[in-house]
Design a protein around this motif. Structure first.
Motif, short mmCIF file in Angstrom:
data_model
loop_
_atom_site.label_atom_id
_atom_site.label_comp_id
_atom_site.label_asym_id
_atom_site.label_seq_id
_atom_site.Cartn_x
_atom_site.Cartn_y
_atom_site.Cartn_z
N HIS A 1 -16.20 28.37 8.32
CA HIS A 1 -17.48 28.02 7.70
C HIS A 1 -18.00 26.71 8.28
O HIS A 1 -17.25 25.78 8.55
N ARG A 2 -19.32 26.64 8.44
CA ARG A 2 -19.94 25.43 8.98
C ARG A 2 -19.86 24.28 7.98
O ARG A 2 -20.06 24.47 6.78
N ARG A 3 -19.62 23.09 8.51
CA ARG A 3 -19.58 21.86 7.72
C ARG A 3 -20.47 20.84 8.41
O ARG A 3 -20.28 20.54 9.58
N TYR A 4 -21.43 20.30 7.67
CA TYR A 4 -22.42 19.39 8.24
C TYR A 4 -22.16 17.95 7.82
O TYR A 4 -21.84 17.66 6.67
N SER A 5 -22.36 17.03 8.77
CA SER A 5 -22.25 15.60 8.49
C SER A 5 -23.61 15.07 8.05
O SER A 5 -24.64 15.73 8.23
N ARG A 6 -23.62 13.87 7.52
CA ARG A 6 -24.88 13.24 7.13
C ARG A 6 -25.79 13.05 8.35
O ARG A 6 -27.00 13.24 8.26
N ARG A 7 -25.22 12.66 9.46
CA ARG A 7 -26.00 12.45 10.68
C ARG A 7 -26.67 13.76 11.11
O ARG A 7 -27.83 13.77 11.52
N GLN A 8 -25.95 14.86 10.99
CA GLN A 8 -26.53 16.16 11.35
C GLN A 8 -27.66 16.54 10.40
O GLN A 8 -28.66 17.13 10.82
#
Length: 96
Positions: free
Chosen positions: A35-42
């Motif tokens: 599953h995709r996990r996104y950072s704050r920067r992304q």
């Protein structure tokens, strides 16, 4: 942050985030289950892309504009650093 959480936070459909991933604009980390996990920067980048989409730009055009904006910001930071170095030497030009 999961795709669902990210999409809700920046008020987009998950398909929008998938399209950014497919285009290589974002490369989210993956959980053990894939599953995709996104950072704050992304998410900041996705928000910038969304704003450009809302103005009617294509994915390619928006990605290029964001890249150019980032390059310009980096160049401005470097200019400021160099100006500070020059000021610290007590001179304002090569003649001193």
């Amino acid at each position: 942050m999961t795709m669902g959480q990210a999409a809700e936070l920046i008020d987009v459909q998950p398909a929008f985030l998938r399209s950014l991933d497919a285009a290589g604009v974002l490369t989210p980390a993956r959980s053990a289950g894939g599953h995709r996990r996104y950072s704050r920067r992304q998410l900041v980048l996705a928000t910038r892309m969304r704003a450009l989409f809302d103005e009617g730009l294509t994915l390619d055009a928006a990605a290029r504009i964001v890249a150019l904006q980032d390059e310009l910001a980096a160049a401005r930071r470097r200019i400021a650093e160099l100006e500070e170095q020059l000021a610290g030497r007590g001179g304002d030009g090569p003649d001193r």
